[in-house]
Design an enzyme around this catalytic site. Sequence first.
Site, PDB file in Angstrom:
ATOM      1  N   SER A  30       0.824  -1.216   0.000  1.00 11.57           N
ATOM      2  CA  SER A  30       0.000   0.000   0.000  1.00 11.57           C
ATOM      3  C   SER A  30       0.853   1.258   0.000  1.00 11.57           C
ATOM      4  CB  SER A  30      -0.894   0.037   1.245  1.00 11.57           C
ATOM      5  OG  SER A  30      -1.997  -0.796   1.076  1.00 11.57           O
ATOM      6  N   HIS A  61      -2.843   1.087  -4.529  1.00  9.69           N
ATOM      7  CA  HIS A  61      -2.255  -0.024  -5.282  1.00  9.69           C
ATOM      8  C   HIS A  61      -2.496   0.231  -6.755  1.00  9.69           C
ATOM      9  CE1 HIS A  61      -1.307  -3.023  -2.115  1.00  9.69           C
ATOM     10  NE2 HIS A  61      -2.138  -2.250  -1.426  1.00  9.69           N
ATOM     11  N   HIS A  85      -5.514  -8.777  -2.632  1.00  8.22           N
ATOM     12  CA  HIS A  85      -5.773  -9.188  -1.241  1.00  8.22           C
ATOM     13  C   HIS A  85      -6.958 -10.146  -1.224  1.00  8.22           C
ATOM     14  CE1 HIS A  85      -4.048  -5.076  -1.053  1.00  8.22           C
ATOM     15  NE2 HIS A  85      -3.404  -5.516   0.004  1.00  8.22           N
ATOM     16  N   TYR A  87      -9.291 -10.198   0.883  1.00  7.07           N
ATOM     17  CA  TYR A  87     -10.535  -9.502   1.245  1.00  7.07           C
ATOM     18  C   TYR A  87     -11.202  -8.804   0.054  1.00  7.07           C
ATOM     19  CZ  TYR A  87      -7.649  -5.225   1.481  1.00  7.07           C
ATOM     20  OH  TYR A  87      -6.795  -4.188   1.184  1.00  7.07           O
ATOM     21  N   GLU A  88     -10.452  -8.634  -1.053  1.00  5.06           N
ATOM     22  CA  GLU A  88     -11.063  -8.016  -2.245  1.00  5.06           C
ATOM     23  C   GLU A  88     -12.019  -8.987  -2.944  1.00  5.06           C
ATOM     24  OE1 GLU A  88      -8.157  -5.462  -4.700  1.00  5.06           O
ATOM     25  OE2 GLU A  88      -6.845  -6.680  -3.437  1.00  5.06           O
ATOM     26  N   ALA A 115       2.371  -2.332   4.077  1.00  6.72           N
ATOM     27  CA  ALA A 115       2.082  -1.384   5.155  1.00  6.72           C
ATOM     28  C   ALA A 115       1.457  -2.199   6.276  1.00  6.72           C
ATOM     29  CB  ALA A 115       1.103  -0.329   4.660  1.00  6.72           C
ATOM     30  N   MET A 219      -2.887  -7.248   6.210  1.00  3.31           N
ATOM     31  CA  MET A 219      -3.890  -8.091   5.532  1.00  3.31           C
ATOM     32  C   MET A 219      -3.349  -8.699   4.233  1.00  3.31           C
ATOM     33  SD  MET A 219      -6.981  -5.337   5.904  1.00  3.31           S
ATOM     34  CE  MET A 219      -7.120  -4.317   7.381  1.00  3.31           C
ATOM     35  N   SER A 220      -2.034  -8.899   4.171  1.00  2.43           N
ATOM     36  CA  SER A 220      -1.455  -9.398   2.914  1.00  2.43           C
ATOM     37  C   SER A 220      -0.214 -10.237   3.217  1.00  2.43           C
ATOM     38  CB  SER A 220      -1.068  -8.206   2.028  1.00  2.43           C
ATOM     39  OG  SER A 220       0.059  -7.537   2.586  1.00  2.43           O
ATOM     40  N   ASN A 243       0.828   2.794  11.385  1.00  3.01           N
ATOM     41  CA  ASN A 243      -0.079   3.175  12.476  1.00  3.01           C
ATOM     42  C   ASN A 243       0.135   2.239  13.656  1.00  3.01           C
ATOM     43  OD1 ASN A 243      -1.525   1.256  10.425  1.00  3.01           O
ATOM     44  ND2 ASN A 243      -2.523   0.891  12.391  1.00  3.01           N
ATOM     45  N   HIS A 277      -7.304   4.030   6.303  1.00 12.52           N
ATOM     46  CA  HIS A 277      -6.422   3.719   5.165  1.00 12.52           C
ATOM     47  C   HIS A 277      -5.725   4.994   4.672  1.00 12.52           C
ATOM     48  CE1 HIS A 277      -4.793   1.217   2.047  1.00 12.52           C
ATOM     49  NE2 HIS A 277      -5.370   1.879   1.075  1.00 12.52           N
TER      50      HIS A 277
END
Length: 303
Positions: A30, A61, A85, A87-88, A115, A219-220, A243, A277
């Site tokens: 990201s 992306h 990802h 989740y996509e 990230a 998440m990746s 973060n 995000h």
Amino acid sequence: MADLTATTDFIRSQLPSELQHPRIGIVCGSGLSGLAAVIHNIQKIPYESIPGFGTSTVQGHHSELAFGLLGKNNVPVVVMLGRFHFYEGHPISTVVYPIRVMAKLGVKEVIITNAAGSLNPDIPVGTIVVVHDHLALPNLVGTNPLLGPLLSPNHRRFLPLSDAYSSSLRRLVFRAAHQLSLEKSALAEGTYAWVCGPTYESPAEGRFLRHAGADVVGMSTVPEVVAARDEGMEVMVLSLVTNFVVIPPSYWSIREEVEAELAGKPVVLPTSQIVSHEEVLAIGKEKAEVMKSLVQGVVELLA
Ligand SMILES: O=P(O)(O)O[C@H]1O[C@H](CO)[C@@H](O)[C@H]1O
């Protein structure tokens, strides 16, 4: 799974001969696709035109596979400018398909960036974490990219992951950081937790992952690492901390707050932090230069 030979034949048909045999594969996380700016002779192929590829739908992306020469020594590389990802909504086989394509193209080492949120108070925002292990709850409960029939008799049924993160590649990161005169605090080492997303962690989930030994969460990456190891490639992962994951040591009592209000006592409300995000991308932008130089430095040392 799509036909790897058809995919690589198509890719090669789009490239001049000097770019057809990349030595190193790179995945840009990201906000980290700025690496494209330092690649010479770059040729980009849109994901939607490549057989078997999905489309990257996440902000920050790009959706292109880039080929070119990187570093002072012009190392041929293939770079994912944006990833898929789970989740996509992509099947897990699509998430890792570009990694298998890299292997088929002859890549021997993969550098994966992402990230991530920090779970470790000693790893502040802006740090780049050299990942030495992972904690993958989805792998443990049924979203493992290697589920299903073996892809070929050469693939192993039971892949060990005890040495997934190459120690020789990790050494190169610290050597590259030294050459770049980065401060010691710019880099840390740690364990990456893979969560499916797309929700960010609840406080209890964050605390759970921390107690389980993870330093950063995202998440990746892990599916890509597993597929790369399945293909016999060496892997290095760099996580940029964008973060902090909110992990309050204990819950604020609403009952006590109301009782204090009713008794006319002063109430001090806790400050709440909410990750977004946009924040992830902003830190990515700020630190993209360091990530870019580090990746380039490692590629130069490797070749
Ligand atoms: O891992 P990359 O692709 O860098 O992206 C990270 O940033 C997004 C959340 O902000 C999630 O996709 C998370 O995995």
